[in-house]
Design an enzyme around this catalytic site. Structure first.
Site, mmCIF file in Angstrom:
data_model
loop_
_atom_site.group_PDB
_atom_site.id
_atom_site.type_symbol
_atom_site.label_atom_id
_atom_site.label_comp_id
_atom_site.label_asym_id
_atom_site.label_seq_id
_atom_site.Cartn_x
_atom_site.Cartn_y
_atom_site.Cartn_z
ATOM 1 C CB THR A 1 0.270 -4.022 6.209
ATOM 2 O OG1 THR A 1 -0.989 -4.001 5.538
ATOM 3 C CG2 THR A 1 0.861 -2.630 6.269
ATOM 4 C CG ASP A 2 -2.727 -7.376 3.116
ATOM 5 O OD1 ASP A 2 -3.083 -6.668 4.082
ATOM 6 O OD2 ASP A 2 -3.242 -7.286 1.994
ATOM 7 C CB SER B 1 2.605 -8.059 0.911
ATOM 8 O OG SER B 1 1.462 -8.031 1.715
ATOM 9 C CB THR C 1 -0.919 0.004 1.242
ATOM 10 O OG1 THR C 1 -1.850 -1.063 1.100
ATOM 11 C CG2 THR C 1 -1.681 1.304 1.370
#
Ligand code: ASP
Length: 331
Positions: free
Chosen positions: A85-86, A54, A12
């Protein structure tokens, strides 16, 4: 002034709207251009390793990241990895196993909003990641997010939308960054003069989360496709039927085929202790399976991949799995 290398991987933080949802498009140079104040902390160079959401990253990408850090290790004082972040907690854990005892910091960060937006957490997270990477005494693999410094083996994404997305699970944050100041809560990690780098991961690791009343069909059907299974069981740990019954038989077949089984709890905090109840005690007594105790799922998955990338010998697998790395397992 410290010399830090930023490795950009996407996420992101690097995303723009495409008309079909967000996708990484902003380059590593552009990312740095949004936070000129980083230039007051350290000297920075950057490489664009990949530019992916990710969700599209896995073991081969973790190996590429570790390789890139190894290749540049001597020329820099620290590394910042920008990442979606995932799956960042998985990458942070994987890098903790692929690069051990690092005397230089390897710091992952990302954001919940793109760096190109006004109201974003990206600029602060990036600044804080560099602040930590350039600070004297920072070592090993960590994740910096929303002012927290979390060990790479202890991070978990717990919120999908809030800026406060990551927690340190069953282990304290090692520090916080407030108003541009790093406050360390814990002493530095053990390090060697130069780190131990590893280059192989076994990616045939399966996770099976049990639900009440579940049968063993999936476990039996998938036996040929995987080298190891993590059984995410209930509470402090046990299997339906304890040491006898279909689950015990399925476990026996996996182990006889030379495969590895790890028991982990699906409860988010405080870990397993299979000795407490008969349903766990009997299984542990009867079979040579491993127990994750208070490891995070991300650490258990990636540690298993690392261990099985090194050996298949059950005794060595057990010894390596239980040998703590960056406080990933506390028994
Ligand atoms: N889907 C994004 C990713 O993981 C989410 C994020 O970065 O926050 O790449």
């Amino acid at each position: 002034m410290k010399h830090i290398l930023m490795l950009a991987t996407g996420g992101t933080i690097a995303s723009r709207e495409t008309g079909q949802g967000l996708a990484p498009a902003i380059t590593s140079r552009e990312i740095l251009g949004y936070v000129p104040a980083i230039g007051e902390l350290c000297r920075v160079e950057t490489i664009q390793l990949m530019n992916l959401d990710s969700s599209n990253l896995g073991p081969s990408h973790w190996l590429r990241m570790a390789r890139a850090i190894e290749e540049h290790y001597d020329r820099y004082d620290g590394f910042v990895v920008t990442h979606g972040t995932d799956t960042m907690a998985y990458t942070a854990a994987a890098l903790s196993y692929l690069i051990q005892f690092s005397p230089k910091p390897i710091v992952l960060t990302g954001s919940q909003k793109s760096i190109c937006l006004e109201n974003t957490d990206a600029r602060m997270n990036l600044y804080n990641a560099f602040l930590y990477a350039a600070a004297e005494g920072s070592r090993g693999v960590s994740l910096v997010f929303d002012g927290k410094v979390i060990l790479g083996t202890r991070a978990r994404k717990e919120r999908t939308k809030s800026f406060n997305a990551f927690s340190s699970v069953d282990y304290p944050e090692i520090g916080v960054i407030r108003d541009g100041r790093l406050i360390r809560y814990l002493p530095a990690l053990d390090a060697k003069e130069s780190p131990d780098f590893y280059h192989t991961l076994e990616d045939r690791v399966l996770l099976l989360t049990l639900i009440p009343g579940m049968g063993t069909e999936a476990l039996a059907a998938l036996e040929d496709s995987y080298q190891a299974v993590i059984l995410q069981s209930f509470g402090v740990g046990g299997l339906p039927g304890g040491g006898s019954g279909p689950f015990a038989q399925a476990v026996e077949r996996w182990l006889q085929a030379g495969k590895t089984i790890v028991m982990l709890t699906q409860v988010p905090y405080e870990g397993s202790d299979m000795a407490v109840y008969q349903v766990g005690y009997q299984v542990k007594e009867k079979y040579r399976l491993l127990e994750g105790y208070n490891m995070t799922l991300e650490a258990a998955v990636t540690k298993l991949m690392w261990v099985l990338g090194r050996t298949r010998d059950p005794e060595q697998v057990e010894a390596l799995f239980y040998r703590p790395v960056q406080w990933d397992i506390i028994r």
